[in-house]
Design a protein around this motif. Structure first.
Motif, mmCIF file in Angstrom:
data_model
loop_
_atom_site.group_PDB
_atom_site.id
_atom_site.type_symbol
_atom_site.label_atom_id
_atom_site.label_comp_id
_atom_site.label_asym_id
_atom_site.label_seq_id
_atom_site.Cartn_x
_atom_site.Cartn_y
_atom_site.Cartn_z
ATOM 1 N N LYS A 222 1.001 -1.135 0.050
ATOM 2 C CA LYS A 222 0.004 -0.087 0.079
ATOM 3 C C LYS A 222 0.810 1.034 0.036
ATOM 4 C CE LYS A 222 -4.451 1.012 2.062
ATOM 5 N NZ LYS A 222 -5.221 0.104 0.985
ATOM 6 N N VAL A 233 0.635 -11.270 4.281
ATOM 7 C CA VAL A 233 -0.778 -11.229 4.277
ATOM 8 C C VAL A 233 -0.853 -13.205 3.973
ATOM 9 C CG1 VAL A 233 -1.108 -9.073 3.638
ATOM 10 C CG2 VAL A 233 -0.935 -11.029 1.980
ATOM 11 N N GLU A 237 -3.899 -13.985 -0.836
ATOM 12 C CA GLU A 237 -4.539 -12.560 -0.763
ATOM 13 C C GLU A 237 -3.423 -11.515 -1.290
ATOM 14 O OE1 GLU A 237 -6.325 -11.783 3.047
ATOM 15 O OE2 GLU A 237 -7.326 -13.364 3.139
ATOM 16 N N PHE A 301 -3.338 -3.286 -1.466
ATOM 17 C CA PHE A 301 -4.107 -4.133 -0.899
ATOM 18 C C PHE A 301 -5.572 -3.597 -0.265
ATOM 19 C CE2 PHE A 301 -4.727 -7.253 2.950
ATOM 20 C CZ PHE A 301 -4.563 -8.343 2.221
ATOM 21 N N GLU A 302 -6.635 -4.005 -0.885
ATOM 22 C CA GLU A 302 -7.953 -3.531 -0.802
ATOM 23 C C GLU A 302 -8.350 -3.582 0.763
ATOM 24 O OE1 GLU A 302 -10.647 -5.406 -3.350
ATOM 25 O OE2 GLU A 302 -9.476 -4.794 -5.155
ATOM 26 N N LYS A 303 -8.116 -4.611 1.443
ATOM 27 C CA LYS A 303 -8.906 -4.732 2.785
ATOM 28 C C LYS A 303 -8.222 -4.050 3.867
ATOM 29 C CE LYS A 303 -8.659 -9.303 3.166
ATOM 30 N NZ LYS A 303 -8.862 -10.513 3.885
ATOM 31 N N GLY A 304 -7.166 -3.324 3.566
ATOM 32 C CA GLY A 304 -6.345 -2.545 4.513
ATOM 33 C C GLY A 304 -5.350 -3.657 5.077
ATOM 34 N N ASN A 323 -4.527 -16.629 11.121
ATOM 35 C CA ASN A 323 -3.731 -16.346 10.077
ATOM 36 C C ASN A 323 -2.882 -17.788 9.341
ATOM 37 O OD1 ASN A 323 -4.287 -13.660 9.371
ATOM 38 N ND2 ASN A 323 -2.787 -12.566 10.369
#
Length: 338
Positions: A222, A233, A237, A301-304, A323
């Motif tokens: 990001k 991650v 993902e 990264f879309e989700k944060g 995780n």
């Protein structure tokens, strides 16, 4: 230096993903009183837990192991059926060689066949601020490897040097080839070198021919004001081509173990837009920077990205475990490991 590897035994086909101890950074020697996520005091606790969750093995530090503890690890490991890889520090000078050899012997007694190591515990762009500082480090690292090689050769133990945000892939490959030992190779980390502006598949392609072990991870990125943020991650993902990476490592070493390093932590800041970052990269150019910033922008990264600083100790332990479990599930279903 492409060493021949034996055909993969039928009994090793489909070994599940193993766990690098750093995947349990919060739980390892945890002081949190938790009935759900009790801390791991040593390798025995880690092996027992990894067996319980269906992992294929462990990679764990062997520093300080006495012979009696090594035998306990061997007994527990053999009963569980998990593989064991050690993690060891390199000798800095001749005075460290005796202790290094003791740890190699203990690891072998416990049943390890590979010892992962690093040349730098920090990060290149944080530890060094000039080309001279980095070259001085390189000189010391070469001394350490030269001291370690006769010991691992003597005991027929593979030593695997990780790309640990210190070496660019080509630099590490050159070092290993120049050393010219069948007992010294590489631990291929799938994501670390993004911090050095290298594409994961280019890194894996460069290092897989020399690989004795792996750190499998997926990476999220990001933008931030001084460059980009980088985080491990859950597998599947992020932006690493995990399937291609796994297959490439298998191609060169059919018996290689795949070990998960899913470090649940706050994002790392990679400050590529400040001058200090570039002190040890005299040959880098604007095109390298442009490519990585373009990739970050396109794959943000879309989700944060994961964060733990805002969690309680118990919440962090729970997040870490979730995780790891998610990664093992992906590994079995999507990578054919397990």
């Amino acid at each position: 230096m492409n060493f021949p590897f034996p055909e993969i035994p039928q009994s090793l086909a489909g070994i599940p993903m193993g766990i690098v101890v750093h995947s349990y950074a919060a739980r390892w020697h945890s002081k949190t009183s938790s009935s759900v996520y009790p801390g791991f005091e040593n390798a025995l606790d880690l092996i027992a837990h990894c067996e319980k969750i269906g992992a294929g093995g462990v990679q764990v530090g062997v520093n300080g192991w006495a012979s009696d503890f090594a035998k306990k690890v061997r007994d527990v490991r053999e009963k569980s059926g998990l593989y064991l890889e050690g993690s060891i520090g390199l000798p800095k000078s001749s005075t460290d060689v005796s202790n290094f050899e003791k740890e190699v012997i203990a690891a072998k007694e416990a049943g390890a066949e590979v010892l992962r190591t690093v040349c730098l515990n920090g990060r290149r762009y944080e530890n060094f601020h000039s080309e001279k500082e980095f070259l001085d480090f390189k000189t010391g690292a070469l001394v350490s490897l030269a001291l370690a090689e006769p010991i691992v050769s003597k005991h027929k133990m593979k030593l695997a040097v990780e790309n640990h945000k210190d070496w660019k892939a080509a630099e590490l490959a050159e070092i290993i080839r120049d050393l010219g030992s069948e007992w010294v190779g590489v631990t291929v980390d799938f994501g670390n070198n993004m911090a050095l502006l290298e594409d994961p598949m280019e890194v894996i392609s460069t290092l897989a021919p020399l690989a004795f072990s792996t750190h499998v991870k997926d990476m999220g990125v990001k933008e931030y004001d001084q460059g980009f943020l980088l985080s491990e991650v859950p597998l599947g993902e992020g932006i690493v081509d995990l399937k291609a990476g796994v297959e490439l490592c298998k191609k060169y070493n059919p018996t290689i173990n795949f070990s998960l390093e899913m470090i649940t932590r706050d994002p790392l800041e990679i400050p590529v837009l400040i001058e200090e970052y570039w002190g040890t990269f005299p040959d880098s150019n604007a095109l390298t920077l442009a490519r990585i910033l373009k990739k970050v922008k396109e794959t943000s990264f879309e989700k944060g990205l994961p964060e733990v600083s805002n969690l309680t100790s118990e919440e962090r332990l729970a997040f870490e475990e979730a995780n790891v479990i998610a990664c093992l599930d992906y590994s079995e279903k999507s990578l054919g490991l397990g």
